[in-house]
Design a protein around this motif. Sequence first.
Motif, PDB file in Angstrom:
ATOM      1  N   LEU A   1       0.815  -1.222   0.000  1.00 59.91           N
ATOM      2  CA  LEU A   1       0.000   0.000   0.000  1.00 59.91           C
ATOM      3  C   LEU A   1       0.846   1.270   0.000  1.00 59.91           C
ATOM      4  CD1 LEU A   1      -2.745  -1.129   2.540  1.00 59.91           C
ATOM      5  CD2 LEU A   1      -3.036  -0.757   0.088  1.00 59.91           C
ATOM      6  N   GLN A   2       2.060   1.167   0.557  1.00 61.56           N
ATOM      7  CA  GLN A   2       2.927   2.355   0.619  1.00 61.56           C
ATOM      8  C   GLN A   2       3.755   2.556  -0.656  1.00 61.56           C
ATOM      9  OE1 GLN A   2       2.552   4.720   2.811  1.00 61.56           O
ATOM     10  NE2 GLN A   2       0.959   3.364   3.601  1.00 61.56           N
ATOM     11  N   MET A   3       3.621   1.638  -1.613  1.00 64.48           N
ATOM     12  CA  MET A   3       4.374   1.797  -2.875  1.00 64.48           C
ATOM     13  C   MET A   3       4.011   3.107  -3.557  1.00 64.48           C
ATOM     14  SD  MET A   3       4.402  -1.641  -5.159  1.00 64.48           S
ATOM     15  CE  MET A   3       5.155  -0.797  -6.544  1.00 64.48           C
ATOM     16  N   SER A   4       5.003   3.707  -4.216  1.00 62.96           N
ATOM     17  CA  SER A   4       4.728   4.930  -4.971  1.00 62.96           C
ATOM     18  C   SER A   4       4.054   4.551  -6.289  1.00 62.96           C
ATOM     19  CB  SER A   4       6.049   5.644  -5.255  1.00 62.96           C
ATOM     20  OG  SER A   4       5.852   6.607  -6.270  1.00 62.96           O
ATOM     21  N   ILE A   5       3.075   5.339  -6.697  1.00 64.67           N
ATOM     22  CA  ILE A   5       2.406   5.041  -7.979  1.00 64.67           C
ATOM     23  C   ILE A   5       3.355   5.279  -9.157  1.00 64.67           C
ATOM     24  CG2 ILE A   5       0.077   5.520  -7.120  1.00 64.67           C
ATOM     25  CD1 ILE A   5       0.255   8.158  -8.785  1.00 64.67           C
TER      26      ILE A   5
ATOM     27  N   ASN B   1      -2.116  12.761  -7.638  1.00 65.62           N
ATOM     28  CA  ASN B   1      -0.801  13.419  -7.660  1.00 65.62           C
ATOM     29  C   ASN B   1       0.298  12.380  -7.849  1.00 65.62           C
ATOM     30  OD1 ASN B   1       1.796  14.474  -6.084  1.00 65.62           O
ATOM     31  ND2 ASN B   1       0.632  16.250  -6.801  1.00 65.62           N
ATOM     32  N   ILE B   2       1.311  12.746  -8.603  1.00 68.96           N
ATOM     33  CA  ILE B   2       2.427  11.843  -8.927  1.00 68.96           C
ATOM     34  C   ILE B   2       3.125  11.308  -7.672  1.00 68.96           C
ATOM     35  CG2 ILE B   2       4.027  13.810  -9.224  1.00 68.96           C
ATOM     36  CD1 ILE B   2       4.140  10.652 -11.385  1.00 68.96           C
ATOM     37  N   ASN B   3       3.046  12.046  -6.558  1.00 70.70           N
ATOM     38  CA  ASN B   3       3.707  11.596  -5.330  1.00 70.70           C
ATOM     39  C   ASN B   3       2.817  10.734  -4.433  1.00 70.70           C
ATOM     40  OD1 ASN B   3       6.198  12.973  -5.841  1.00 70.70           O
ATOM     41  ND2 ASN B   3       5.060  14.877  -5.505  1.00 70.70           N
TER      42      ASN B   3
ATOM     43  N   CYS C   1      -5.960   9.262 -14.001  1.00 70.67           N
ATOM     44  CA  CYS C   1      -5.019  10.218 -14.590  1.00 70.67           C
ATOM     45  C   CYS C   1      -4.148  10.803 -13.481  1.00 70.67           C
ATOM     46  CB  CYS C   1      -5.784  11.332 -15.295  1.00 70.67           C
ATOM     47  SG  CYS C   1      -6.632  10.727 -16.767  1.00 70.67           S
ATOM     48  N   VAL C   2      -2.860  10.919 -13.785  1.00 70.61           N
ATOM     49  CA  VAL C   2      -1.881  11.362 -12.787  1.00 70.61           C
ATOM     50  C   VAL C   2      -1.272  12.695 -13.244  1.00 70.61           C
ATOM     51  CG1 VAL C   2       0.261  10.722 -11.606  1.00 70.61           C
ATOM     52  CG2 VAL C   2      -1.404   8.953 -12.213  1.00 70.61           C
ATOM     53  N   GLU C   3      -1.176  13.627 -12.283  1.00 75.16           N
ATOM     54  CA  GLU C   3      -0.635  14.968 -12.575  1.00 75.16           C
ATOM     55  C   GLU C   3       0.531  15.278 -11.651  1.00 75.16           C
ATOM     56  OE1 GLU C   3      -4.687  17.453 -13.542  1.00 75.16           O
ATOM     57  OE2 GLU C   3      -4.123  17.196 -11.461  1.00 75.16           O
ATOM     58  N   ASP C   4       1.371  16.259 -12.059  1.00 74.54           N
ATOM     59  CA  ASP C   4       2.408  16.718 -11.133  1.00 74.54           C
ATOM     60  C   ASP C   4       1.859  17.891 -10.305  1.00 74.54           C
ATOM     61  OD1 ASP C   4       2.585  19.041 -12.638  1.00 74.54           O
ATOM     62  OD2 ASP C   4       4.549  18.589 -13.505  1.00 74.54           O
ATOM     63  N   ASP C   5       2.716  18.493  -9.482  1.00 72.48           N
ATOM     64  CA  ASP C   5       2.251  19.563  -8.584  1.00 72.48           C
ATOM     65  C   ASP C   5       1.738  20.780  -9.346  1.00 72.48           C
ATOM     66  OD1 ASP C   5       2.851  18.062  -6.376  1.00 72.48           O
ATOM     67  OD2 ASP C   5       4.861  18.913  -6.120  1.00 72.48           O
TER      68      ASP C   5
END
Length: 146
Positions: A10-14, A98-100, A117-121
């Motif tokens: 669950l803690q893995m980064s996407i 968010n990417i993080n 969909c994934v976005e940056d800050d």
Amino acid sequence: MPSQQSGEFLQMSIKDLLISAERVAHVQIGNSLEHALLVLTRSGYTAVPVLDPHFRLHGLISTPIIMDSILGIERIEFELLERKRVEEAMNKSIPRININATLQSSLGHLVDHPFLCVEDDDGLFEGILTRRAVLMQLERFQLNKG
Ligand code: AMP
């Protein structure tokens, strides 16, 4: 899965499971519905992101949305495919990740959506996280730990 192992998953980064933006089929604001239908049919995907020239995400367009938007009272108005733009029909209320983010915060959305969909800050489109990629990772995790 024991709680320590499920915690690790669950803690893995996407970021590790992302299909990056340059590999994602998409359409642009201003494209016709006809163009979007071509992209969807050729790629075989159910839905694709709608981006602007700066790679900002505006929504998603899918074949059912397109068909619904050209449905007249008594006939399908195919001539509208050329005239209507994707922004007139697209679904704008979509989850944005968010990417993080970790997998944990994305799982709930993946119940209802085959991809996110994934976005940056700064709100720039980074790519997509698919339900398939997450399930494959879960399977790998089980096999390695099992
Ligand atoms: P899949 O995980 O391959 O079953 O994909 C699920 C959905 O995610 C597809 O139907 C598309 O809507 C979207 N998708 C997956 N890969 C891509 C890609 N490379 N470009 C655009 N959309 C994609």
